[in-house]
Motif scaffolding. Structure first.
Motif, short mmCIF file in Angstrom:
data_model
loop_
_atom_site.label_atom_id
_atom_site.label_comp_id
_atom_site.label_asym_id
_atom_site.label_seq_id
_atom_site.Cartn_x
_atom_site.Cartn_y
_atom_site.Cartn_z
N SER A 159 39.16 33.74 49.48
CA SER A 159 37.85 34.37 49.31
C SER A 159 37.94 35.68 48.51
N ALA A 160 39.11 35.99 47.98
CA ALA A 160 39.28 37.23 47.23
C ALA A 160 38.53 37.16 45.90
N ASP A 161 38.09 38.32 45.43
CA ASP A 161 37.48 38.38 44.10
C ASP A 161 38.55 38.22 43.03
N THR A 162 39.72 38.82 43.30
CA THR A 162 40.84 38.76 42.35
C THR A 162 42.13 38.47 43.09
N PHE A 163 42.95 37.61 42.52
CA PHE A 163 44.27 37.31 43.07
C PHE A 163 45.30 37.56 41.97
N LEU A 164 46.29 38.41 42.27
CA LEU A 164 47.34 38.71 41.31
C LEU A 164 48.66 38.08 41.73
N THR A 165 49.39 37.59 40.76
CA THR A 165 50.69 37.00 41.03
C THR A 165 51.46 36.92 39.73
N SER A 166 52.66 36.36 39.78
CA SER A 166 53.37 36.03 38.55
C SER A 166 53.45 34.50 38.50
N ALA A 217 48.48 28.06 45.97
CA ALA A 217 47.17 27.55 46.39
C ALA A 217 46.00 28.39 45.86
N PRO A 218 46.02 29.74 46.00
CA PRO A 218 44.92 30.53 45.46
C PRO A 218 44.89 30.54 43.93
N MET A 219 46.01 30.27 43.29
CA MET A 219 46.00 30.15 41.83
C MET A 219 45.14 28.96 41.43
N ILE A 220 45.22 27.89 42.23
CA ILE A 220 44.51 26.66 41.91
C ILE A 220 43.02 26.76 42.25
N TYR A 221 42.72 27.32 43.43
CA TYR A 221 41.33 27.31 43.88
C TYR A 221 41.03 28.50 44.80
N GLY A 222 39.82 29.03 44.67
CA GLY A 222 39.38 30.09 45.58
C GLY A 222 38.92 31.34 44.88
N PRO A 223 39.85 32.25 44.55
CA PRO A 223 39.46 33.52 43.94
C PRO A 223 38.70 33.33 42.63
N ASP A 224 37.73 34.21 42.37
CA ASP A 224 36.96 34.13 41.13
C ASP A 224 37.83 34.43 39.92
N GLN A 225 38.83 35.27 40.11
CA GLN A 225 39.70 35.68 39.02
C GLN A 225 41.16 35.66 39.46
N VAL A 226 42.00 35.06 38.65
CA VAL A 226 43.44 35.04 38.91
C VAL A 226 44.14 35.73 37.74
N ILE A 227 44.89 36.78 38.05
CA ILE A 227 45.63 37.51 37.03
C ILE A 227 47.11 37.22 37.21
N VAL A 228 47.70 36.57 36.23
CA VAL A 228 49.11 36.20 36.26
C VAL A 228 49.86 37.14 35.33
N ILE A 229 50.80 37.91 35.88
CA ILE A 229 51.57 38.86 35.09
C ILE A 229 53.00 38.34 34.94
N VAL A 230 53.45 38.20 33.71
CA VAL A 230 54.73 37.54 33.48
C VAL A 230 55.48 38.23 32.34
N GLY A 231 56.80 38.30 32.46
CA GLY A 231 57.63 38.83 31.40
C GLY A 231 57.89 37.78 30.34
N THR A 232 58.27 38.21 29.15
CA THR A 232 58.55 37.26 28.06
C THR A 232 59.74 36.36 28.37
N ASN A 233 60.58 36.78 29.31
CA ASN A 233 61.74 35.96 29.67
C ASN A 233 61.37 34.66 30.36
#
Length: 213
Positions: free
Chosen positions: A96-103, A124-140
């Protein structure tokens, strides 16, 4: 950095961002932490609910501390005050989060996000739920395709993460995946995100750095 290596990395990021766009996901190239936090300030409004997935990348960049200081309702799964089933409640609240952050364990040049998870609370929240998912990832973590993604996660990310978590799995002894069936196995959910119905719901921030496992 050597200019030829710089060219190679920039071209790889360029291809990945273009592919993410075709999959209805937004890719953004971030040069440094200052640029990252400036963007996060814009993307995450005050007084909203924000959750996070298990991620060394978020810790390395200082994102967890950033969220703790921000004027938001932070579902802090890392809080030392959690007791009993508190973490399970947070996992469920993440939907139910507005934003979900992960890598992500890997992102392909074809615009696919590849993850292996232990109990599904991150994917699971990456797939469904939060209105916005922010994925932070390195170039590696950019790879050519799904075969390379699975190999990277199985043979690099998973054994290192199992070691970090003090698991007693075979990979923590030999240093590579043997596709075990150990009771402490963390490779249980294999998830590929190839696109989104909602345009730009998932935003992939590619940081010009070597981050996470």
């Amino acid at each position: 950095m050597d200019r030829n290596l710089r060219w190679f990395i920039d071209k790889r990021v360029e291809r990945t961002i273009e592919s993410l766009k075709k999959q209805n996901m937004l890719g953004i190239y971030i040069k440094d932490k200052t640029e990252l936090f400036e963007l996060l300030e814009k993307l995450i409004p005050n007084n909203t609910i924000v959750g996070v997935g298990d991620s060394m990348t978020l810790f390395e960049l200082g994102v967890i501390d950033f969220l703790r200081e921000k004027n938001i309702d932070f579902l802090d799964k890392y809080s030392s005050n959690l007791k009993g089933d508190d973490k399970k409640k947070i996992y469920r609240a993440n939907f139910s989060a507005d934003t979900f952050l992960t890598s992500t364990n890997a992102v392909t040049e074809k615009g696919e996000l590849y993850n292996i998870d232990g109990n599904g609370s991150r994917v699971a929240p990456m797939i469904y739920g939060p209105d916005q998912v922010i994925v932070i990832v390195g170039t590696n973590k950019i790879v050519k395709d799904l075969d390379e993604a699975e190999n990277r996660v199985r043979q690099i990310a998973a054994p290192i993460d199992a070691k970090r978590l003090n698991k007693n799995t075979p990979c923590t002894k030999v240093g590579y995946c043997v596709d075990c069936r150990h009771e402490e196995r963390i490779c249980n959910d294999f998830v590929v995100i190839t696109g989104q119905f909602q345009k730009d719901r998932i935003k992939v921030l590619i940081v010009d750095d070597f981050l996470g496992y």
